[in-house]
Design an enzyme around this catalytic site. Structure first.
Site, PDB file in Angstrom:
ATOM      1  N   ASP A 128      -1.779  10.969  -2.291  1.00 36.13           N
ATOM      2  CA  ASP A 128      -2.241   9.907  -3.204  1.00 36.13           C
ATOM      3  C   ASP A 128      -2.578  10.446  -4.580  1.00 36.13           C
ATOM      4  O   ASP A 128      -2.446   9.749  -5.583  1.00 36.13           O
ATOM      5  CB  ASP A 128      -3.446   9.181  -2.610  1.00 36.13           C
ATOM      6  CG  ASP A 128      -2.981   8.280  -1.481  1.00 36.13           C
ATOM      7  OD1 ASP A 128      -2.826   8.778  -0.357  1.00 36.13           O
ATOM      8  OD2 ASP A 128      -2.705   7.097  -1.767  1.00 36.13           O
ATOM      9  N   LYS A 133      -4.412  10.363   3.001  1.00 33.20           N
ATOM     10  CA  LYS A 133      -5.130   9.549   3.998  1.00 33.20           C
ATOM     11  C   LYS A 133      -6.134  10.376   4.794  1.00 33.20           C
ATOM     12  O   LYS A 133      -5.842  11.510   5.189  1.00 33.20           O
ATOM     13  CB  LYS A 133      -4.086   8.913   4.929  1.00 33.20           C
ATOM     14  CG  LYS A 133      -4.615   8.023   6.015  1.00 33.20           C
ATOM     15  CD  LYS A 133      -5.540   6.932   5.522  1.00 33.20           C
ATOM     16  CE  LYS A 133      -4.928   6.074   4.440  1.00 33.20           C
ATOM     17  NZ  LYS A 133      -5.947   5.247   3.697  1.00 33.20           N
ATOM     18  N   ARG A 168      -7.647  -0.183  -6.595  1.00 32.38           N
ATOM     19  CA  ARG A 168      -7.842   0.957  -5.682  1.00 32.38           C
ATOM     20  C   ARG A 168      -7.975   2.239  -6.528  1.00 32.38           C
ATOM     21  O   ARG A 168      -7.172   2.463  -7.426  1.00 32.38           O
ATOM     22  CB  ARG A 168      -6.657   1.075  -4.696  1.00 32.38           C
ATOM     23  CG  ARG A 168      -6.528  -0.141  -3.777  1.00 32.38           C
ATOM     24  CD  ARG A 168      -5.591   0.117  -2.609  1.00 32.38           C
ATOM     25  NE  ARG A 168      -6.182   1.022  -1.636  1.00 32.38           N
ATOM     26  CZ  ARG A 168      -5.513   1.548  -0.611  1.00 32.38           C
ATOM     27  NH1 ARG A 168      -4.230   1.279  -0.454  1.00 32.38           N
ATOM     28  NH2 ARG A 168      -6.118   2.354   0.249  1.00 32.38           N
ATOM     29  N   ARG A 171       0.846  -1.189   0.000  1.00 28.58           N
ATOM     30  CA  ARG A 171       0.000   0.000   0.000  1.00 28.58           C
ATOM     31  C   ARG A 171       0.885   1.243   0.000  1.00 28.58           C
ATOM     32  O   ARG A 171       2.092   1.147   0.157  1.00 28.58           O
ATOM     33  CB  ARG A 171      -1.028   0.017   1.146  1.00 28.58           C
ATOM     34  CG  ARG A 171      -0.669  -0.564   2.458  1.00 28.58           C
ATOM     35  CD  ARG A 171       0.418   0.136   3.230  1.00 28.58           C
ATOM     36  NE  ARG A 171       0.190   1.553   3.396  1.00 28.58           N
ATOM     37  CZ  ARG A 171       1.127   2.441   3.603  1.00 28.58           C
ATOM     38  NH1 ARG A 171       2.410   2.090   3.683  1.00 28.58           N
ATOM     39  NH2 ARG A 171       0.851   3.716   3.734  1.00 28.58           N
ATOM     40  N   GLY A 172       0.221   2.390  -0.191  1.00 29.33           N
ATOM     41  CA  GLY A 172       0.975   3.626  -0.363  1.00 29.33           C
ATOM     42  C   GLY A 172       1.068   3.913  -1.865  1.00 29.33           C
ATOM     43  O   GLY A 172       1.312   2.990  -2.660  1.00 29.33           O
ATOM     44  N   ALA A 173       0.855   5.190  -2.236  1.00 25.90           N
ATOM     45  CA  ALA A 173       0.662   5.516  -3.658  1.00 25.90           C
ATOM     46  C   ALA A 173       1.813   5.059  -4.578  1.00 25.90           C
ATOM     47  O   ALA A 173       1.584   4.302  -5.529  1.00 25.90           O
ATOM     48  CB  ALA A 173       0.393   7.007  -3.790  1.00 25.90           C
ATOM     49  N   GLN A 224      -1.888   3.036  10.071  1.00 21.52           N
ATOM     50  CA  GLN A 224      -0.597   2.998   9.362  1.00 21.52           C
ATOM     51  C   GLN A 224       0.488   3.776  10.104  1.00 21.52           C
ATOM     52  O   GLN A 224       1.670   3.458   9.995  1.00 21.52           O
ATOM     53  CB  GLN A 224      -0.745   3.593   7.949  1.00 21.52           C
ATOM     54  CG  GLN A 224      -1.546   2.741   6.986  1.00 21.52           C
ATOM     55  CD  GLN A 224      -2.999   3.157   6.930  1.00 21.52           C
ATOM     56  OE1 GLN A 224      -3.573   3.605   7.936  1.00 21.52           O
ATOM     57  NE2 GLN A 224      -3.631   2.996   5.779  1.00 21.52           N
TER      58      GLN A 224
HETATM   59  O1  MRU Z   1      -4.479   3.505   2.252  1.00 21.27           O
HETATM   60  P1  MRU Z   1      -2.999   3.637   2.135  1.00 21.27           P
HETATM   61  O2  MRU Z   1      -2.246   3.095   3.294  1.00 21.27           O
HETATM   62  O3  MRU Z   1      -2.491   3.124   0.809  1.00 21.27           O
HETATM   63  O4  MRU Z   1      -2.774   5.213   2.129  1.00 21.27           O
HETATM   64  C1  MRU Z   1      -1.474   5.721   2.023  1.00 21.27           C
HETATM   65  C2  MRU Z   1      -1.403   7.187   2.114  1.00 21.27           C
HETATM   66  O5  MRU Z   1      -2.393   7.885   2.248  1.00 21.27           O
HETATM   67  C3  MRU Z   1      -0.042   7.807   1.949  1.00 21.27           C
HETATM   68  O6  MRU Z   1       0.081   8.969   2.702  1.00 21.27           O
HETATM   69  C4  MRU Z   1       0.158   8.160   0.472  1.00 21.27           C
HETATM   70  O7  MRU Z   1      -0.134   7.056  -0.335  1.00 21.27           O
HETATM   71  C5  MRU Z   1       1.526   8.616   0.194  1.00 21.27           C
HETATM   72  S1  MRU Z   1       2.695   7.316   0.258  1.00 21.27           S
HETATM   73  C6  MRU Z   1       4.212   7.893  -0.125  1.00 21.27           C
END
Ligand code: MRU
Length: 353
Positions: free
Chosen positions: A244, A255, A94, A51-53, A203
């Site tokens: 994201d 988030k 997603r 997970r994470g963009a 997270q």
């Molecule tokens: O739902 P997630 O855990 O994928 O959300 C992640 C976030 O919101 C991060 O802040 C975002 O993706 C930036 S990651 C470098």
């Protein structure tokens, strides 16, 4: 790619498959999941094993290659048609992080533009997935270093606050917001990071705190509702978060809870930074109102482990992201430099294909 033994890499190509750190099991267990089929990669993204963009962009790129490898034909048109189905499956995992769509588009462009046999297209796809992974690592290091120019100067005394996890785990490695934190720590400028726990999936408490412990960065975990109080007490000098999807005007989806953090930062006159690669900027969207917001299962709210928290008969709303208006953002830290949200548009031409 230049791997360093003391760094965290959530996605590694190894033994003809992709090794993912299983982020659903951290911090209690540091375990890997081996992914060798595109369908399993789609499930891993959906269930947030990865997970994470930027990380889901890299994972999807490998997912396209794995899917290409599964297609058993020498006919180019048939191959491209089947690969479109793989791309569609990965796109549907997603909706919010634009890096996922950016990486899939980049891979599909390579598939369509490679002149040669199906085997040659597969080879080009593998090389592109590897390049996306390596470029993201370099990009994060550049974001981290550029962040040093933006942070307030409090020699050795700086305290930062972050939300969610925008760290090595959320990227190819090093992180975006946490990349800035890492660079500040390595330069001796940071005293402590405050990490919001980040309800509902935690997270911050689980992943950001874990990364800090690995690196020896002093970290204090607070619940999301404590941020304003900590600011009022003078405990926070600046806020750094990831993103994201950023619209062309700088409106930023991140988030859930990021928007309220930006509002309380403004109220306390504390700089609020977004750290993200240009692959997170969606120049096709004029502002944040069109950013699709993922809604996740209500179980993330009403259940922790085996414990049900709420009575029968209530309803739930579980948006995973919110949009922070550009006017609440002090600056956006990218691999190309630090920009006011209004200056972002000028970077469109410099965004990689
Ligand atoms: O739902 P997630 O855990 O994928 O959300 C992640 C976030 O919101 C991060 O802040 C975002 O993706 C930036 S990651 C470098």
């Amino acid at each position: 790619m230049m791997f360093q033994t003391n760094q965290v890499y959530p996605i590694i190509w190894h033994n003809d498959s992709v090794s993912l750190i299983d982020q659903t099991r951290l911090p209690n267990e540091y375990a890997f999941v081996e992914i060798s089929r595109s369908e399993d990669m789609a499930v891993a993204i959906k269930t947030m094993i990865v997970r994470g963009a930027p990380a889901i962009g890299v994972a999807a790129a490998y997912g396209i290659y794995l899917g290409a490898r599964e297609i058993d034909t020498d006919n180019r048109d048939e191959f491209l048609q089947d690969l479109e189905n793989v791309a569609q499956m990965l796109r549907s995992t997603r909706p919010t992080a634009v890096n996922l769509f950016w990486a899939i588009s980049r891979m599909m462009k390579v598939a369509y533009e490679t002149i040669g046999t199906v085997d040659e297209i597969k080879k080009a796809l593998f090389q592109t997935a590897q390049a996306i992974n390596a470029e993201d690592l370099q990009t994060c290091q550049d974001i981290g270093d550029n962040g040093l120019k933006a942070l307030p100067t409090q020699p050795g005394q700086l305290t930062l606050l972050t939300h969610c996890n925008a760290g090595a785990l959320a990227t190819a490695g090093y992180g975006t917001a946490l990349g800035v934190v890492r660079s500040a720590w390595r330069e001796g400028r940071l005293a402590r990071l405050f990490a919001d726990e980040t309800r509902p999936r935690l997270q911050g408490a689980k992943l950001t705190a874990w990364e800090c412990v690995q690196e020896g960065i002093p970290v204090t975990v607070i619940t999301d509702s404590m941020a304003a109080h900590c600011m009022k007490q003078g405990l926070i000098h600046a806020v750094v978060v990831g993103a994201d999807r950023i619209a062309a005007n700088g409106d930023t989806a991140n988030k859930i809870g990021t928007y309220s953090l930006a509002l309380v930062s403004k109220a306390h006159n504390i700089p609020f930074f977004v750290a993200a690669p240009l692959s997170t900027v969606d120049f096709d969207l004029a502002d944040g109102s069109q950013i699709p917001i993922e809604e996740r299962h209500p179980g993330e709210i009403y259940q922790i482990g085996d414990t049900i928290l709420t009575p029968e008969g209530v309803e739930f709303y579980n948006p995973a992201f919110d949009v922070t208006p550009a006017e609440l953002i002090t600056a956006i830290i990218t691999e190309n430099g630090v920009f006011a949200p209004s200056e972002l548009k000028q970077q469109e031409a410099r965004k990689a294909a």
